[in-house]
Structures are given as structure tokens and as C-alpha cells.
Design an enzyme around this catalytic site. Structure first.
Site, PDB file in Angstrom:
ATOM      1  N   GLU A 296       0.816  -1.215   0.000  1.00  0.00           N
ATOM      2  CA  GLU A 296       0.000   0.000   0.000  1.00  0.00           C
ATOM      3  C   GLU A 296       0.853   1.269   0.000  1.00  0.00           C
ATOM      4  O   GLU A 296       0.594   2.227   0.723  1.00  0.00           O
ATOM      5  CB  GLU A 296      -0.975  -0.001   1.193  1.00  0.00           C
ATOM      6  CG  GLU A 296      -2.063  -1.058   1.071  1.00  0.00           C
ATOM      7  CD  GLU A 296      -3.170  -0.873   2.084  1.00  0.00           C
ATOM      8  OE1 GLU A 296      -3.254   0.196   2.705  1.00  0.00           O
ATOM      9  OE2 GLU A 296      -3.958  -1.804   2.253  1.00  0.00           O
ATOM     10  N   GLY A 297       1.879   1.262  -0.831  1.00  0.00           N
ATOM     11  CA  GLY A 297       2.783   2.399  -0.920  1.00  0.00           C
ATOM     12  C   GLY A 297       4.010   2.172  -0.069  1.00  0.00           C
ATOM     13  O   GLY A 297       3.929   2.175   1.155  1.00  0.00           O
TER      14      GLY A 297
END
Length: 829
Positions: A499-500
């Protein structure tokens, strides 16, 4: 009025007007009065002239129409020319979510009532019942060693998760889901996080960014009616394909395509999409029955209209589509959760497979960033918060019962440093996760806090895992069913990466998004320029000027006085921390404008500068969450030591980032001014003291109310393999054992024991024989030491348990038989 008095009065007035953010008319009146006093008094002509000129300037600038047409208009023309173009994807990301407490920190003058008055709800009865029953039952079924060896959760665990609708926490009750609050979702995930990364990921991902949430917000009614009940009861297992080999953190660079064309579907020719894609790292993909897919949509034959590049689009794909290759697995480090690739070649789908139908073609990026801002505030932060609770519960208890050099290792200062860091990070993480989850339940979609929590709480989890390994020593480096540290330690990089990636979250996303989204004047200036609205631009521009001068004044005054005279709406022992955040907020707001002023558009590419600004706002946000959490928990005086540790840690880290920013700001005159205004006395925040560290360890390595509140919500049941159940038992007896240890130690110093008898069990037996201990004390200690030894021991296996070995020696048959029996007993235990 004398010149000296007048000069002082003028300076104080200017500082006060800026400090209070007075408007131009008020400033003109106040300075005009000083000018009149100077003119009619014995003040110098110079002072009088300065006061008169300032009065005139303020008065003229207060005439908005005149100001806009004579001063602002030429600035407006230049601004429009130098304003960098913003891509559609950048604009969408900026517009996603809402501004919450992060906006107060960017404003430089936080309105504490907004946070203090923020609700503090408890879980709904059905949510608490689910935690106490279904989640507790699921936890009792989890065997991480078995999952690690088998490569998957057991069939019974899978079936229970599906049957009890763990996948449906975000799905409303009308579709058969649980319809839980964000706070309840976080509580469930925290309870699972310390037990198994596989179970946590399996439950967490469908309740985060994925088909369920996208359908709820953007799906057609037909799509909702079909999929949501099936997702709720486990008939469908979802996954979401976004990341690929060439599109990781830069999700907008998707090379996956969907081309509008005609094709056959269920025996009929329909308008649809021919998809070609290659996705990697997709959680649940190997077992998923429905795939959410993000791709770039094109219409070369203009079958839908005049637009060729329609943009990022999201569709739902049933598993058994011709041309889609799904089912292979990746092997992530740590707990082996289901994760794998999905590849598609010329996969045809009808247009109504797009989430929301053809009307949502090209809307995928907006849909994704709006959902991501919520999901990232819950799932991964819950992992960090839950892991922290398990970390201090296990490490604190282990350090209390594990003795070296005649004392519990919790008394050794080197160990205390690690233990206090675990406890402090656990407290900060729990506070941030809980308070932010409540904000989501109140309707917020906090995009900047989602980046703050994702980065900081997963980094805290990494430090907790490292410190836990250090405290446990050899116990933590030998694999086996008795090692409850290894899985969490090896799984942390997964949370860091997904997620990043954390590097980019810190250096690009947190401040990059917040600088425009949360700043009170930058976005209005940009919007006014795009709309060619001179009046709106003038209002924003001069508001911005006033904002800068105000933060200059506030920074200087608050820094020189250590925020002694700033007002906050609380009293008591935490008042000083609110005041200090007031100071830091002014410092930060000024630093933001100074960086923008000196670097301009280059700031976007100065990632280390951006990272330090992200650190500054992150530490203030986390500190605010800690203060709110302490209030919400009832202002327990016993827990103040945790608040003190958290504040000392976060404030020292804030000033370290602030100092690093100033040292590395390219425009040195701006850096010198910034240092003079924000750090005139140098760095004043200190890291937690040794005394604070020792107090925290005393409270968290024993059965205390502070420990109970800190680890609230984790699994402590007796399923035959839960270390925390045994640690609870040991801690309940440790206080009784301590004076008995002292009696044995005194007898040892007096030379009463047989020198050849070195075992504690032998010494307990001898102590009873010599009446140093009573029989009851001896029996108690023998049982206690047996349980202690069970907890500090590590597992061992037969030589060829893991496969053939190059070197081996024959052993007597009896020895081989005993070794096999021991290994079998260990595995059963």
C-alpha cells in the site's frame, strides 16, 4: 511618549497584531494610535515617520478593491504563468478525502477544542459480542507454526472465517454483512495481528481496498445485489489487482490495458473490453473467485464517443474467464498468506463488468484514491497497533521471569531501554489507530493521516519487532512452535512495503499531498488562478501574507518563551504538552512557507526536504493522538509515564527533523532566518530519561493496571499454545516468587549450599531441607520454575527432520529412540 518607549510599544504592537492574526483595518487603527502618541509626544521624528508610514500602508492595503487592482493584479499575472500544470491524476489525489486534525497542524494554530470535543464512543454491543466470541474462537484455532509448515491456514480456519462473515465487516447488514464501525474493524484486526500474519492478511484485505468497498461506494444496484451478499457469506473470495511488475508505488503508470471492442458473451455479441494485464503481489489471488482489476481503458474505434484514452478504470472479473491465468502463488517472507500473480491475455468482458457500469469508465483513479484514504487508516495501522500490544505483553513478561546475574533481566538497564521503547511505541500506535478510526466513523476520510499512520505505525512495528528480538535473545532465533517472535519479525517488511512503500510514503506522499490539501491558502490561490478570479486570489494572497507574518511572530515568541504563555483549553499534567505542540505547529507552518518560498516548484523534487517536513507533521499528529487517547481512557495518573515517554520521544524527533531541515535548506539566508525564529535557543526537547524508562518497565513487566490498559484487546485465552496465557499465569505468581528468590540468594552468599549443586531446582530442595524455605514455598517454586523453564526453552528436532544432511553419525538405538520421542512431544505441545 519617549522614543525608547514608543519603539518598544510599536514593536510589541506589531508582534501582537501578527501573533493574533489581526486584520489590516485593526492593524491600521492600532499603529495609527501609536503614531499619534509619537507625534504629540517627545518621540523622535524617525519613530513618528515609521509609525505614520505603517499606518498608511495598513490602511491602503485594507482597501480590498484598490489593493486587488493595483498590487495584486501584476502578481496574479506572474503567478498564472509560473503555476505548474497539474495532471488529472494529481488533481484527483489532492481532492480525495477530507481535511481533519492534519489541517489544524498545517494552520499553525490548532483549535484544540476540535480534538478535545471529538467523540469517544464505545463499541456497539454486537461488535463487542463478536470480539468476545467469534474473534476469540478464531484466535483459539490459530496455530502459526502449523500455518508456517503447511503454507496455508487449515481448512477449519478458512471455513470458520467464511461462515462467521469475517470478510464482511465493511458490508452493510442489509446485504448480509456485519456492518461494523471502523473502530470495531480495527479492534478485530488488532486482536488477530499478533497471532498470525496469514490470518490478519486474509481477514484484513477484503475489508480494506478491494471489490467490497468499491462496490459499496460506486457499484450499480444490480452489482451490489449480486456480489455483496455473496462476499458477505463467503461464497465469493475477493482480491484486487492493482500492482504489477512495472507499476508499484507509481500506480498511475499502469501498463495494463482494456480496449473497447465488440465480442461474444453468453452467446450474444456485446460491446465490451479486451483486457491484457500482468499483476503481481495480489493478496488472496490464488484462492479468489472474483478479481477487482485496475487497467487503462482505450477506445481506438470511438465506439463510446470521441475520447481515445478514457483513463484508469476498475472492473470485476469472475475467476474462470478465458485467457486469465490465476492460481499460482508467491512465497512472501514471514507468515505464508495467500498471494500471487494474475495474468490475462485477450480477456473479453462486457462493459457492465466495470464497477458502476459504463458510466464509470475512466473514473478508476478517483475511486481508488478515495477508498485508499480510508483503508490505509485502518488495516495496516491496526497491524502496527496490535503488534505493539502483543510485543510488550510478551517481552515485558519474558523479561520479568527470565533471570540472569541473579535478577530478572527487566532490571538490567540495557534491556529496559528496549522494553520501554516497545511500550512507548505500542502506546503511540494504539492511540493513533483508535482515535483516527473514530474520526472515520464520524464521516472523515483523512487522506494525509492515512499516510502518516501507514508510515509511522509500520515503522514502529519494525522497531518493536527488533527490540522484541533483542530482549528475547536466543529464544527468538530458534524456529519452532515455541517461538512466538519469529513470524511477526519476519512479516514486518510486508507491511512496510505494501500500500505504498514506506520510503516513498515518507518522502513524497505525506507532505506532498498535505502541503496543498491542508495549507489554508495554497489551494485557494491555485483554484483562483485556474478560475481567473482576481478577487478570490487577492483574498487568498493577502491572507497568506498575514499567515506568514503571524507564524513568524508566533514562532519567535513561543520559541523564546518555550510556549509558556500560550493558552490551551486543558489543565493538569498534560497542559505543557498542548502548549509545546502550539509552538511546533507555528514552527512547522512557517517552515512550510519558507520552503515553498525559497524552493518554489523545485520543492516537489527535493524529497529529503519533503521527508523532514513529513516527519514534523507526523510527530505532531501522533502526539495529539496520544493526548486525546489519555483523555479518552479516563486520565489515568498511572499511565502518565507512558504519555511522558511518548511526548519526549516525539518532541525530540520533531526537533531532529526541524534541525535537519534547516541544515539542508539550500537558500542559506532563509535557513538562518528560520533557525532564528524557530530554534533561537537550539534544540530543547530531550529524549526520554533513564528514570522514565525504568518506571515504564516496572509498570509494563508486572501485573498492573497500566499493563492491562496497554495490552487491552489482545488474545489471552488458553488454547494450549498461546504464550500470553502462560505469561499471565507467571506474572500473577512472580510477586510471590521474588522474596523466595531473595532468601535463596542470601543463603547462597552465606555459603549454605553444596557448591556442586548448581541448578535452581536443586537449591530449592536444599533450601527446604535446611529450613531456609518452607515446604509450601519449595513446592510453589518448583512448579513456578517448571513453567518458567517451559517458556524460556527453545525447540529442537531430529537431525534429518528438515531433510537429508551431509554429515551424520550413528547413534545408539536407545538414544535415537529418545530423541525421536522428544521431537514428537515437542511438536504435539
Amino acid at each position: 511618549m519617549s522614543t525608547t518607549l514608543g519603539s518598544v510599544l510599536l514593536i510589541v504592537a506589531l508582534l501582537g497584531l501578527a501573533y493574533k492574526r489581526a486584520n489590516l483595518k485593526t492593524s491600521a487603527i492600532v499603529v495609527g494610535v501609536i503614531a499619534a502618541l509619537a507625534f504629540f509626544g517627545p518621540a523622535s521624528a524617525t519613530l513618528t515617520t515609521i509609525a505614520v508610514v505603517l499606518t498608511a500602508v495598513f490602511a491602503v492595503l485594507s482597501l480590498e478593491s484598490f489593493r486587488a487592482n493595483t498590487i495584486t493584479r501584476p502578481i496574479f499575472a506572474i503567478y498564472k504563468k509560473i503555476l505548474p500544470e497539474m495532471s488529472e491524476t494529481e488533481a484527483t489525489a489532492l481532492e480525495a478525502g477530507t481535511v481533519w486534525w492534519d489541517g489544524e497542524l498545517f494552520a499553525g494554530k490548532p483549535n484544540w477544542n476540535k480534538l478535545i470535543d471529538h467523540p469517544n464512543p464505545t463499541l456497539a454491543p454486537e461488535e463487542q459480542a463478536f470480539l468476545d466470541n467469534q474473534v476469540e474462537t478464531l484466535c483459539s484455532m490459530v496455530d502459526e507454526w502449523e500455518i508456517s509448515n503447511q503454507g496455508d491456514m487449515s481448512k477449519e480456519v478458512w471455513e470458520y472465517i467464511q461462515k462467521e462473515r469475517f470478510f464482511s465487516m465493511i458490508i452493510p447488514k442489509e446485504y448480509g454483512g456485519l456492518g461494523f464501525s471502523a473502530q470495531a474493524q480495527s479492534a478485530v484486526l488488532q486482536k488477530l495481528s499478533g497471532l498470525s500474519g496469514a490470518v490478519f492478511s486474509t481477514v484484513g484485505v477484503p475489508n480494506s481496498l478491494g471489490p467490497g468497498e468499491l462496490l459499496l461506494k460506486y457499484g450499480t444496484q444490480e452489482q451490489k445485489d449480486h456480489y455483496l451478499p455473496r462476499l458477505a457469506d463467503g461464497r465469493e473470495i475477493p482480491c484486487f489487482g492493482l500492482t504489477g511488475p512495472r507499476a508499484g508505488s507509481d500506480a498511475t503508470s499502469l501498463p495494463d490495458t482494456g480496449v473497447v471492442c465488440k465480442g461474444e458473451w453468453e452467446g450474444k455479441e456485446v460491446l465490451g473490453l479486451k483486457l491484457n494485464f500482468s499483476k503481481r503481489y495480489i493478496t488472496l489471488a490464488p484462492v479468489a473467485t472474483v478479481v477487482g482489476l485496475a487497467f487503462r481503458m482505450f477506445d481506438p474505434d470511438k465506439l463510446l464517443g470521441d475520447k481515445y484514452d478514457i483513463g484508469i478504470t476498475v472492473a470485476l472479473l469472475p475467476r474462470h474467464l478465458q485467457g486469465m491465468d490465476i492460481g499460482n502463488r508467491h512465497k512472501p517472507i514471514g507468515s505464508p498468506f495467500m498471494n500471487g500473480p494474475i495474468v490475462g491475455k485477450d480477456v473479453f468482458i462486457p462493459l457492465d463488468f466495470i464497477i458502476g457500469g459504463a458510466a464509470n469508465a475512466g473514473e478508476g483513479w478517483r475511486m481508488l484514491v478515495e477508498c485508499l484514504s480510508v483503508g490505509r487508516c485502518i488495516t495496516l495501522p491496526s497491524s502496527g497497533a496490535g503488534g505493539g500490544k502483543y510485543g510488550i505483553a510478551a517481552a515485558g513478561a519474558y523479561a520479568r521471569i527470565r533471570r540472569q546475574f541473579g535478577v530478572p533481566i527487566a532490571k538490567l538497564e540495557g534491556v529496559q531501554d528496549s522494553l520501554a521503547r516497545i511500550a512507548g511505541n505500542a502506546y503511540i500506535s494504539a492511540a493513533a489507530a483508535r482515535v483516527t478510526a473514530i474520526s472515520i466513523d464520524q464521516g472523515e476520510k483523512p487522506s494525509v493521516p492515512s499516510a502518516i499512520l501507514k508510515y509511522n505505525l509500520t515503522e514502529a512495528a519494525r522497531q518493536i519487532a527488533i527490540d522484541s528480538m533483542d530482549v528475547h535473545g536466543g529464544k527468538a532465533i530458534i524456529r519452532g512452535p515455541g517461538n512466538y517472535i519469529e513470524s511477526g519479525y519476519s512479516s514486518v517488511p510486508v507491511a512496510i512495503t505494501v500500500e505504498g512503500a514506506n520510503i516513498l510514503t515518507r518522502s513524497m506522499i505525506t507532505f506532498g499531498q498535505g502541503a496543498i490539501r491542508c495549507h489554508p491558502f495554497v489551494l485557494p490561490e491555485m483554484d483562483a488562478a485556474k478560475a481567473d478570479d482576481l478577487k478570490a486570489f487577492d483574498k487568498a494572497l493577502f491572507g497568506h501574507f498575514g499567515f506568514i507574518f503571524s507564524n513568524m511572530s508566533r514562532s519567535a515568541v513561543l520559541s523564546l518563551t518555550n510556549a509558556a504563555f500560550t493558552s490551551v483549553p486543558v489543565s493538569g499534567p498534560t497542559k505543557k504538552y498542548y502548549k509545546q505542540i502550539n509552538r511546533y505547529a507555528a514552527n512547522f507552518a512557517l517552515a512550510v512557507d519558507m520552503c515553498m518560498f525559497s524552493l518554489g516548484g523545485e520543492l516537489k523534487f527535493r524529497e529529503l526536504i519533503s521527508a523532514r517536513l513529513a516527519d514534523m507533521v507526523s510527530k505532531m499528529y501522533l502526539a495529539s493522538m496520544v493526548l486525546k487517547h489519555w483523555e479518552d481512557q479516563g486520565r489515568n495518573k498511572e499511565d502518565l509515564i507512558l504519555v511522558e515517554y511518548a511526548m519526549d520521544k516525539l518532541f525530540s524527533e520533531f526537533e531532529a527533523a526541524q534541525d535537519g531541515l534547516i541544515k539542508n535548506l539550500p537558500a542559506r539566508p532563509v535557513a538562518w532566518l528560520l533557525r532564528a525564529l524557530t530554534l533561537p535557543l537550539g534544540r530543547t526537547a530531550k529524549a526520554p530519561s533513564d528514570k522514565t524508562i525504568a518506571k515504564i518497565v516496572d509498570l509494563t513487566s508486572a501485573a498492573t493496571g497500566t499493563r492491562e490498559r496497554l495490552i487491552e484487546g489482545i488474545y489471552r485465552g488458553d488454547n494450549g499454545k498461546n504464550p500470553l496465557f502462560m505469561y499471565d499465569s507467571l506474572l500473577s505468581r512472580a510477586e510471590k516468587a521474588e522474596p523466595i528468590y531473595k532468601k535463596i540468594g542470601i543463603a547462597l552468599k552465606e555459603g549454605k549450599f553444596n557448591e556442586a549443586n548448581l541448578t535452581i531446582e536443586g537449591r530449592i530442595h536444599d533450601a527446604v531441607e535446611m529450613n531456609v524455605l518452607t515446604k509450601d514455598e519449595g513446592d510453589f517454586m518448583i512448579a513456578f520454575e517448571k513453567d518458567v523453564l517451559d517458556m524460556v526453552n527453545v525447540d529442537d528436532f531430529p537431525l534429518e527432520h528438515f531433510g537429508e544432511v551431509a554429515i551424520k553419525h550413528d547413534a545408539p538405538a536407545a538414544a535415537r529412540k529418545a530423541t525421536k520421542k522428544k521431537a514428537s512431544d515437542t511438536e504435539q505441545a
